[in-house]
Design a protein around this motif. Structure first.
Motif, PDB file in Angstrom:
ATOM      1  N   HIS A  31      39.867  48.419  47.577  1.00 31.77           N
ATOM      2  CA  HIS A  31      40.874  47.643  47.695  1.00 31.77           C
ATOM      3  C   HIS A  31      41.572  47.734  46.354  1.00 31.77           C
ATOM      4  CE1 HIS A  31      39.006  45.543  51.257  1.00 31.77           C
ATOM      5  NE2 HIS A  31      38.017  45.621  50.614  1.00 31.77           N
ATOM      6  N   LYS A  32      43.087  47.571  46.639  1.00 25.50           N
ATOM      7  CA  LYS A  32      44.012  47.438  45.165  1.00 25.50           C
ATOM      8  C   LYS A  32      44.830  46.398  45.303  1.00 25.50           C
ATOM      9  CE  LYS A  32      47.132  49.855  42.335  1.00 25.50           C
ATOM     10  NZ  LYS A  32      48.166  50.918  41.907  1.00 25.50           N
ATOM     11  N   ILE A  33      44.487  45.561  44.123  1.00 27.31           N
ATOM     12  CA  ILE A  33      45.335  44.156  44.165  1.00 27.31           C
ATOM     13  C   ILE A  33      45.985  44.170  42.805  1.00 27.31           C
ATOM     14  CG2 ILE A  33      45.345  41.469  44.216  1.00 27.31           C
ATOM     15  CD1 ILE A  33      42.792  41.831  45.862  1.00 27.31           C
ATOM     16  N   GLU A  34      47.350  44.473  42.868  1.00 28.23           N
ATOM     17  CA  GLU A  34      48.169  44.511  41.520  1.00 28.23           C
ATOM     18  C   GLU A  34      47.393  45.575  40.888  1.00 28.23           C
ATOM     19  OE1 GLU A  34      48.239  40.823  39.837  1.00 28.23           O
ATOM     20  OE2 GLU A  34      49.687  40.104  41.283  1.00 28.23           O
ATOM     21  N   ASP A  35      47.054  45.446  39.621  1.00 26.22           N
ATOM     22  CA  ASP A  35      46.474  46.740  38.769  1.00 26.22           C
ATOM     23  C   ASP A  35      45.092  46.656  38.738  1.00 26.22           C
ATOM     24  OD1 ASP A  35      45.901  44.197  37.494  1.00 26.22           O
ATOM     25  OD2 ASP A  35      46.732  45.167  35.517  1.00 26.22           O
ATOM     26  N   LYS A  36      44.314  45.862  39.684  1.00 28.35           N
ATOM     27  CA  LYS A  36      42.950  45.900  39.818  1.00 28.35           C
ATOM     28  C   LYS A  36      42.526  46.554  41.108  1.00 28.35           C
ATOM     29  CE  LYS A  36      42.537  41.333  37.626  1.00 28.35           C
ATOM     30  NZ  LYS A  36      41.969  41.784  36.200  1.00 28.35           N
ATOM     31  N   TYR A  37      41.137  47.411  40.803  1.00 28.07           N
ATOM     32  CA  TYR A  37      40.627  47.927  41.925  1.00 28.07           C
ATOM     33  C   TYR A  37      38.933  47.188  42.323  1.00 28.07           C
ATOM     34  CZ  TYR A  37      43.773  51.621  41.467  1.00 28.07           C
ATOM     35  OH  TYR A  37      45.037  52.497  41.437  1.00 28.07           O
ATOM     36  N   PHE A  38      38.827  47.116  43.652  1.00 27.39           N
ATOM     37  CA  PHE A  38      37.594  46.675  44.137  1.00 27.39           C
ATOM     38  C   PHE A  38      36.837  47.678  45.037  1.00 27.39           C
ATOM     39  CE2 PHE A  38      40.304  43.283  43.013  1.00 27.39           C
ATOM     40  CZ  PHE A  38      39.670  42.101  42.433  1.00 27.39           C
ATOM     41  N   PHE A  39      35.585  47.642  44.894  1.00 25.76           N
ATOM     42  CA  PHE A  39      34.834  48.634  45.841  1.00 25.76           C
ATOM     43  C   PHE A  39      34.201  47.627  46.727  1.00 25.76           C
ATOM     44  CE2 PHE A  39      33.703  52.822  43.578  1.00 25.76           C
ATOM     45  CZ  PHE A  39      34.943  52.989  43.710  1.00 25.76           C
ATOM     46  N   GLU A  40      34.202  47.786  48.116  1.00 27.67           N
ATOM     47  CA  GLU A  40      33.557  46.985  48.968  1.00 27.67           C
ATOM     48  C   GLU A  40      32.316  48.061  49.698  1.00 27.67           C
ATOM     49  OE1 GLU A  40      34.190  45.017  53.309  1.00 27.67           O
ATOM     50  OE2 GLU A  40      35.781  45.007  52.041  1.00 27.67           O
TER      51      GLU A  40
ATOM     52  N   THR B 281      29.171  43.607  64.064  1.00 32.44           N
ATOM     53  CA  THR B 281      28.323  44.572  63.919  1.00 32.44           C
ATOM     54  C   THR B 281      27.195  43.985  62.878  1.00 32.44           C
ATOM     55  OG1 THR B 281      29.237  45.295  61.698  1.00 32.44           O
ATOM     56  CG2 THR B 281      30.107  46.356  63.343  1.00 32.44           C
ATOM     57  N   LYS B 282      27.404  42.782  62.479  1.00 34.97           N
ATOM     58  CA  LYS B 282      26.543  41.897  61.632  1.00 34.97           C
ATOM     59  C   LYS B 282      26.179  42.541  60.298  1.00 34.97           C
ATOM     60  CE  LYS B 282      26.339  39.103  64.958  1.00 34.97           C
ATOM     61  NZ  LYS B 282      26.911  37.545  64.647  1.00 34.97           N
ATOM     62  N   VAL B 283      27.080  43.769  60.000  1.00 29.60           N
ATOM     63  CA  VAL B 283      26.792  44.451  58.753  1.00 29.60           C
ATOM     64  C   VAL B 283      27.420  43.645  57.535  1.00 29.60           C
ATOM     65  CG1 VAL B 283      27.219  46.563  57.582  1.00 29.60           C
ATOM     66  CG2 VAL B 283      26.668  46.504  59.944  1.00 29.60           C
ATOM     67  N   GLY B 284      26.462  43.504  56.383  1.00 33.53           N
ATOM     68  CA  GLY B 284      27.080  42.860  55.416  1.00 33.53           C
ATOM     69  C   GLY B 284      27.651  43.929  54.317  1.00 33.53           C
ATOM     70  N   SER B 285      28.557  43.464  53.167  1.00 32.93           N
ATOM     71  CA  SER B 285      29.174  44.282  52.469  1.00 32.93           C
ATOM     72  C   SER B 285      29.403  43.528  50.889  1.00 32.93           C
ATOM     73  CB  SER B 285      30.170  44.995  52.784  1.00 32.93           C
ATOM     74  OG  SER B 285      31.339  44.120  53.313  1.00 32.93           O
ATOM     75  N   SER B 286      29.356  44.123  50.087  1.00 29.91           N
ATOM     76  CA  SER B 286      29.542  43.347  48.710  1.00 29.91           C
ATOM     77  C   SER B 286      30.746  43.792  47.934  1.00 29.91           C
ATOM     78  CB  SER B 286      28.341  43.569  47.754  1.00 29.91           C
ATOM     79  OG  SER B 286      26.993  43.059  48.248  1.00 29.91           O
ATOM     80  N   VAL B 287      31.644  43.097  47.356  1.00 28.74           N
ATOM     81  CA  VAL B 287      32.662  43.379  46.659  1.00 28.74           C
ATOM     82  C   VAL B 287      32.579  43.031  45.301  1.00 28.74           C
ATOM     83  CG1 VAL B 287      35.164  42.897  46.572  1.00 28.74           C
ATOM     84  CG2 VAL B 287      34.056  42.479  48.753  1.00 28.74           C
ATOM     85  N   ILE B 288      32.741  44.018  44.628  1.00 27.16           N
ATOM     86  CA  ILE B 288      32.656  44.382  43.087  1.00 27.16           C
ATOM     87  C   ILE B 288      34.101  44.825  42.574  1.00 27.16           C
ATOM     88  CG2 ILE B 288      30.332  44.629  43.124  1.00 27.16           C
ATOM     89  CD1 ILE B 288      30.694  47.559  42.349  1.00 27.16           C
ATOM     90  N   GLU B 289      34.302  44.410  41.459  1.00 29.44           N
ATOM     91  CA  GLU B 289      35.536  44.942  40.539  1.00 29.44           C
ATOM     92  C   GLU B 289      35.078  46.136  39.751  1.00 29.44           C
ATOM     93  OE1 GLU B 289      39.102  43.964  37.625  1.00 29.44           O
ATOM     94  OE2 GLU B 289      37.945  42.174  38.250  1.00 29.44           O
ATOM     95  N   VAL B 290      35.989  47.137  39.985  1.00 28.34           N
ATOM     96  CA  VAL B 290      35.450  48.357  38.879  1.00 28.34           C
ATOM     97  C   VAL B 290      36.562  48.932  38.139  1.00 28.34           C
ATOM     98  CG1 VAL B 290      33.961  49.319  40.884  1.00 28.34           C
ATOM     99  CG2 VAL B 290      36.429  49.860  40.964  1.00 28.34           C
ATOM    100  N   THR B 291      37.627  47.935  38.067  1.00 27.25           N
ATOM    101  CA  THR B 291      38.554  48.448  37.039  1.00 27.25           C
ATOM    102  C   THR B 291      38.117  48.772  35.488  1.00 27.25           C
ATOM    103  OG1 THR B 291      39.855  46.937  38.251  1.00 27.25           O
ATOM    104  CG2 THR B 291      40.846  47.828  36.582  1.00 27.25           C
ATOM    105  N   ASP B 292      37.735  47.838  35.210  1.00 28.89           N
ATOM    106  CA  ASP B 292      37.174  48.097  33.768  1.00 28.89           C
ATOM    107  C   ASP B 292      36.082  49.350  33.482  1.00 28.89           C
ATOM    108  OD1 ASP B 292      38.742  46.181  32.789  1.00 28.89           O
ATOM    109  OD2 ASP B 292      37.282  44.650  32.692  1.00 28.89           O
ATOM    110  N   PHE B 293      35.228  49.413  34.743  1.00 28.39           N
ATOM    111  CA  PHE B 293      34.193  50.399  34.629  1.00 28.39           C
ATOM    112  C   PHE B 293      34.993  51.839  34.387  1.00 28.39           C
ATOM    113  CE2 PHE B 293      31.485  53.253  37.075  1.00 28.39           C
ATOM    114  CZ  PHE B 293      30.281  53.376  36.264  1.00 28.39           C
TER     115      PHE B 293
END
Length: 850
Positions: free
Chosen positions: A68-77, A173-185
């Motif tokens: 996901h990209k929101i403005e200048d930030k990136y997230f991994f799900e 599907t009952k599959v879970g997922s975690s969202v983290i921000e990876v921009t600075d990384f």
């Protein structure tokens, strides 16, 4: 009485004053409290509702990770199913700054910066950890108790930690997922996805500049996610040198032009995160008789009484498309693999060379046919405007073209450390490899091939040479190491036989450093001078890529062992000679034939034909003698190679790896006759002054001297190598085991008698021979009083004070002293007398130091 009343009154007044003061303080505190707003509560940390983090503004793409990209930030799900899965992170240079003198460093677009196996896992306090995984110790059974012991002693470091921004659970599907921000990384300088510390030290890079670093884009695909970033580092400008010598450093450094002009360096990088298979490819256990690159680790098995260092070959995964094809292959039919090996030719490659690079790849198809595969490997030429494939994408292998003055090419691979499965490869092709090819071919082939007798080769000839190097480098990316011993299986005289060469080539392996056929003479009629994929190469591909029916690698090992023994008995040309053996004269770089002395004699004959023509072959209108200087230098280098090839026979030991069910021994002493032949060759071709190298017409155009010191350096280097302590120790060892072997006293006598032959003939000793004899005296006298030996770690030096080397050296230098004394009155040449008197004085001083 009055005094007491007064004291009580004073105390009462003090109490009254304190009470008033306290009341005032209370009023003031109440007023202050009323004026100060209540302190805000610390907001609770932790994941937010998914929709509050991944809003409607998000630009989303799905693949290995949902990005996901929101403005200048990136997230991994990251799906829960990926937590704990192993992922290969491969970081390459996408675009680089100008990097001068960067041999051996990642410097050009497409070159590898870093690779690391990683895994994501959920941590405490709403964290997601990224661990860096190494394969050093493993347990063969994750259900066995010993597995816990291995895990307890091999904790993977946490390379990064991310806040869990949100958690999502699919309602269907009952599959879970975690969202983290990876921009600075990815903007930052975490070593897992950036330069390693050594490279930064060499390039003099310091802290990252966050305001000038950013993520260009992130693209995600089914099994990989690609992150393109621009990273700017502050850099230490080069230190001015005001005529003094630079301070030596144990770590060499490279001065980057950008650092000198701006104090900063910008590099574009691409990190590929590629999912490793849930079930690793079945390993093919390493066999030292077949030259594959290998990986390995220590295995702890519940049922074993010792640890097992398991080593396995590095190779691509080739599988049948289906059970029907597998059955056809088992019957001997060729089938196409489910996923062929494909290399893409970099669009940056000059158009006229692309087809030759492609041919170098396609030439391997016949080798794979011996393993049961058709169309298993090919190259594709990318169109200049093709944007459908990114060469930084980990799904694609490529031949990358570098605008560089480095005279080289290389063929690496990225593989799964659990199994040796090659995941992708980027062959590095430096533009200036063509200069190297021109120098090699002119020096080794111009006596036979008229096309090599000019400064610029025709495109067809250069294309053929490019094709050969392309095949060699592709061989490396298929898992094959150099086979320095392959050419030693060919009888020297067969190298002059056109029919033999047409059928077999001058070496059985293109992975050999055999280069070109320098043995063939002009009168032989040999036209085929290039290496090509040969019998060893096809055998090695069959060994590595045929489908085997064993249930485990150990069963496959037994089947392959029998196959090798049977095949080698029929065709000894499949022999593999490692590139790392320091004492086997059959395994040498740039070497041809089964007799180094005979092959080198033929090579020198051709050099003597080439040298007198260099002025005519290299001259160009309005140009100086740079090309003549270069070509003459290459002739000298080739001559020195021949001296090295021959020298390795002295004190040589043949090493032929075998299993217990093979006949014969592993180690054999190089025959005495061969060692004596080598010493005689050195006397004839080097220690007797090779005046043909001192062509005055050439030297007077390229250097101010007459070549006296330059020739002395060649002779002295060879003499030093010949009298090297490790070589002498091997001669002592082998003659102790076998009384008929070449012994150290006989060897010293042979060397001395050739170098000092003028003492017997009483003829004048020329300048070159005087220099050689002085070098001999200096070498032997230095061996009389060796310094104490200090061993470092496992490196054991030879202490010549405790073996026969010093004793024999003393005996020989003493004998030489007596010979000089006896023959000095019979020498009539004045300079020869001066020389012998000087040598005598040096020997006396060494034998009787004051």
């Amino acid at each position: 009485m009055f005094k007491n009343v007064t004291r009580v009154s004073a105390m009462a007044l003090a109490c009254l004053a304190f009470s008033v003061s306290a009341q005032k303080a209370d009023v003031k505190a109440t007023a202050t409290a009323a004026a100060t707003p209540p302190k805000a509560e610390t907001p609770k940390t932790g994941p937010k509702p998914y929709k509050e983090v991944i809003t409607d503004k998000a630009k989303t793409s799905k693949g290995l990770f949902t990005v996901h990209k929101i403005e200048d930030k990136y997230f991994f799900e990251i799906a829960d199913s990926l937590m704990g899965r192993e992922i290969m992170a491969v970081t390459r240079v996408a675009k680089s700054p100008t990097v001068p003198g960067s041999v051996g460093l990642p410097a050009y677009g497409g070159e590898l910066l870093n690779r690391q196996v990683i895994r994501f896992e959920k941590g405490p306090e709403n964290k997601v950890f990224l661990r860096a995984v190494s394969y050093i110790n493993v347990s063969s059974d994750s259900t066995a108790p010993i597995y816990k012991a291995v895990q307890n002693s091999n904790v993977a470091p946490i390379a990064a930690a991310f806040d869990l921004k949100a958690f999502k659970k699919d309602s269907i599907t009952k599959v879970g997922s975690s969202v983290i921000e990876v921009t600075d990384f990815f903007k930052g300088d975490n070593q897992v996805v950036s330069l390693n510390s050594l490279t930064k030290t060499i390039y003099k890079l310091t802290s990252p500049a966050a305001d000038r670093s950013y993520i260009q884009n992130i693209k995600t695909f089914p099994i990989n996610t690609e992150i393109r970033s621009v990273k700017t580092f502050n850099a230490i400008p080069p230190t001015p040198n005001f005529g003094g010598s630079p301070v030596p450093s144990p770590i060499p450094s490279v001065n980057l032009p950008a650092a000198a002009t701006t104090g900063a360096v910008t590099i574009e990088m691409n990190t590929s995160m590629i999912l490793l298979p849930t079930v690793p490819m079945k390993k093919r256990l390493f066999d030292s008789r077949v030259g594959f690159f290998a990986n390995g680790y220590t295995v702890y098995d519940e049922n074993s009484q010792r640890t097992d260092d398991q080593t396995f070959a590095v190779r691509w995964r080739l599988e049948p498309k289906n059970a029907e094809d597998a059955a056809k292959q088992k019957k001997g039919e060729l089938i196409e693999p489910k996923k062929p090996i494909v290399y893409y030719i970099d669009p940056a490659t000059p158009a006229k060379w692309r087809k030759y690079l492609k041919l170098g790849v396609d030439d391997w198809q016949k080798a794979f046919e011996t393993a049961g595969w058709k169309n298993a490997i090919r190259a594709e030429i990318l169109a200049d405007n093709d944007t459908t494939i990114s060469l930084e994408d980990a799904r694609y292998s490529a031949i990358r073209y570098f605008a560089s003055d480095i005279e080289n090419a290389y063929g690496p691979n990225v593989h799964d450390p659990r199994s040796g499965e090659i995941l992708e490869s980027h062959i590095g092709w430096y533009h200036n490899v063509m200069k190297l090819l021109k120098k090699w071919y002119m020096t080794q082939a111009a006596a036979v091939d008229p096309r090599a007798r000019k400064n610029k080769f025709d495109d067809e000839l250069m294309g053929d040479l490019i094709r050969f190097v392309s095949s060699h480098e592709v061989g490396h990316t298929l898992g094959l190491r150099h086979n320095y011993g392959s050419s030693s299986t060919v009888p020297v005289e067969k190298l002059r036989d056109p029919k033999w060469i047409a059928e077999h080539g001058h070496t059985p392996s293109i992975m050999d450093y055999a280069r070109f056929n320098y043995v063939a003479q002009p009168e032989d009629g040999v036209k085929d001078l290039y290496p090509r994929i040969g019998e060893y190469d096809t055998w090695a591909i069959k060994w590595g890529y045929q489908s085997l029916e064993g249930n485990d690698p150990e069963q496959d090992r037994k089947a392959l062992n029998k196959q090798f023994i049977d095949t080698f008995a029929q065709n000894p040309r499949i022999w593999f000679g490692t590139e790392t053996n320091p004492y086997d004269p059959r395994s040498q770089s740039e070497c041809l034939g089964d007799n180094n002395m005979l092959a080198s004699d033929y090579g020198i004959k051709n050099l003597k034909r080439i040298l007198p023509n260099l002025i005519d072959w290299t001259k160009e209108e309005a140009q100086d003698y740079d090309m003549l200087t270069e070509s003459y230098g290459e002739v000298v280098i080739q001559f020195r190679r021949y001296m090295g090839h021959v020298t390795k026979n002295v004190g040589g030991i043949y090493e032929t790896p075998k299993t217990g069910d093979q006949q014969g021994v592993v180690y054999e002493v190089t025959p005495k006759a061969t060692q004596k032949e080598a010493v005689a060759f050195l006397h004839r071709q080097l220690f007797e002054t090779p005046t043909w190298l001192l062509d005055d017409k050439i030297l007077s155009r390229i250097r101010p001297d007459a070549g006296v010191d330059f020739l002395r350096n060649i002779q002295e280097a060879t003499l030093t190598s010949l009298l090297d302590n490790s070589r002498l120790a091997r001669i002592i060892e082998t003659s102790t085991r076998n009384a008929a072997a070449y012994n150290i006293d006989e060897f010293f006598t042979d060397v001395k008698s050739g170098i000092w032959s003028e003492l017997r003939s009483h003829r004048a000793i020329d300048t070159y021979r005087r220099n050689l004899q002085k070098a001999y005296v200096e070498k032997l006298t230095s061996m009389l009083n060796p310094a104490p030996v200090i061993s470092i770690g496992n490196i054991q030096s030879i202490d010549t004070r405790k073996n026969d080397i010093t004793s024999v050296s003393r005996a020989n230098i003493t004998g030489l002293r007596d010979e000089i004394k006896a023959n000095l009155p019979l020498i009539s040449d004045k300079m020869s007398k001066y020389h012998l008197q000087d040598c005598l004085a040096r020997i006396e001083k060494a034998l009787n130091p004051r």
